[in-house]
Design a protein around this motif. Structure first.
Motif, PDB file in Angstrom:
ATOM      1  N   MET A   1       4.941   5.278  -8.859  1.00 44.74           N
ATOM      2  CA  MET A   1       4.646   4.100  -8.077  1.00 44.74           C
ATOM      3  C   MET A   1       3.787   3.183  -8.945  1.00 44.74           C
ATOM      4  N   ALA A   2       4.102   1.927  -8.911  1.00 48.26           N
ATOM      5  CA  ALA A   2       3.309   0.952  -9.668  1.00 48.26           C
ATOM      6  C   ALA A   2       1.928   0.829  -9.026  1.00 48.26           C
ATOM      7  N   TRP A   3       0.934   0.579  -9.855  1.00 47.18           N
ATOM      8  CA  TRP A   3      -0.421   0.449  -9.325  1.00 47.18           C
ATOM      9  C   TRP A   3      -0.519  -0.668  -8.294  1.00 47.18           C
ATOM     10  N   ALA A   4       0.326  -1.674  -8.438  1.00 46.26           N
ATOM     11  CA  ALA A   4       0.317  -2.781  -7.478  1.00 46.26           C
ATOM     12  C   ALA A   4       0.646  -2.293  -6.065  1.00 46.26           C
ATOM     13  N   GLN A   5       1.351  -1.176  -5.958  1.00 40.38           N
ATOM     14  CA  GLN A   5       1.727  -0.617  -4.658  1.00 40.38           C
ATOM     15  C   GLN A   5       0.670   0.326  -4.098  1.00 40.38           C
ATOM     16  N   ALA A   6      -0.288   0.743  -4.903  1.00 41.96           N
ATOM     17  CA  ALA A   6      -1.254   1.758  -4.484  1.00 41.96           C
ATOM     18  C   ALA A   6      -2.020   1.353  -3.224  1.00 41.96           C
ATOM     19  N   ASP A   7      -2.332   0.094  -3.086  1.00 45.83           N
ATOM     20  CA  ASP A   7      -3.055  -0.354  -1.894  1.00 45.83           C
ATOM     21  C   ASP A   7      -2.223  -0.199  -0.624  1.00 45.83           C
ATOM     22  N   ARG A   8      -0.909  -0.056  -0.792  1.00 45.93           N
ATOM     23  CA  ARG A   8      -0.017   0.035   0.366  1.00 45.93           C
ATOM     24  C   ARG A   8       0.287   1.479   0.772  1.00 45.93           C
ATOM     25  N   ILE A   9      -0.300   2.454   0.088  1.00 39.92           N
ATOM     26  CA  ILE A   9      -0.022   3.857   0.405  1.00 39.92           C
ATOM     27  C   ILE A   9      -0.248   4.164   1.887  1.00 39.92           C
ATOM     28  N   PRO A  10      -1.364   3.764   2.484  1.00 39.46           N
ATOM     29  CA  PRO A  10      -1.539   4.052   3.923  1.00 39.46           C
ATOM     30  C   PRO A  10      -0.406   3.465   4.779  1.00 39.46           C
ATOM     31  N   GLU A  11       0.060   2.302   4.418  1.00 42.07           N
ATOM     32  CA  GLU A  11       1.170   1.670   5.148  1.00 42.07           C
ATOM     33  C   GLU A  11       2.452   2.498   4.998  1.00 42.07           C
ATOM     34  N   PHE A  12       2.731   2.989   3.784  1.00 42.91           N
ATOM     35  CA  PHE A  12       3.919   3.808   3.543  1.00 42.91           C
ATOM     36  C   PHE A  12       3.841   5.126   4.319  1.00 42.91           C
ATOM     37  N   VAL A  13       2.668   5.741   4.309  1.00 42.19           N
ATOM     38  CA  VAL A  13       2.469   7.010   5.012  1.00 42.19           C
ATOM     39  C   VAL A  13       2.709   6.806   6.506  1.00 42.19           C
ATOM     40  N   GLU A  14       2.149   5.763   7.059  1.00 39.91           N
ATOM     41  CA  GLU A  14       2.333   5.498   8.485  1.00 39.91           C
ATOM     42  C   GLU A  14       3.799   5.209   8.811  1.00 39.91           C
ATOM     43  N   ALA A  15       4.490   4.488   7.950  1.00 39.99           N
ATOM     44  CA  ALA A  15       5.916   4.205   8.175  1.00 39.99           C
ATOM     45  C   ALA A  15       6.731   5.500   8.180  1.00 39.99           C
TER      46      ALA A  15
END
Length: 88
Positions: free
Chosen positions: A1-15
């Motif tokens: 995963m690109a570092w730019a996506q790291a802030d979105r991990i909680p969003e991905f987990v919830e999805a």
């Protein structure tokens, strides 16, 4: 995963959690034909997939064809010790 996506991990987990619950709910009327996955109430995983087991008397090949024709990817799950599975 690109570092730019790291802030979105909680969003991905919830999805992933939301999708898992949606599939469980949507397929519950088919439990005469399918064994649906369950999650231990003490756990809070982020499911990557949704494993389905067909019950005896249910045509697995027909189900796979139906899902693939609907553009839903499928793959058979292997069993046994994962360390002994050949890599490809």
């Amino acid at each position: 995963m690109a570092w730019a996506q790291a802030d979105r991990i909680p969003e991905f987990v919830e999805a992933r959690r939301r999708n898992f619950k949606h599939l469980q709910q949507g397929l519950k009327n088919w439990q005469d034909h399918l064994i649906l996955p369950t999650i231990d109430p003490r756990a809070n995983p982020s499911p990557f997939g949704f494993p389905i087991t067909v019950r005896e008397g249910t045509d697995r090949a027909s189900l796979i064809r139906h899902l693939e024709n609907a553009q839903i990817e499928t793959r058979l799950v292997f069993g046994g010790n994962i360390i002994r599975q050949p890599g490809s």
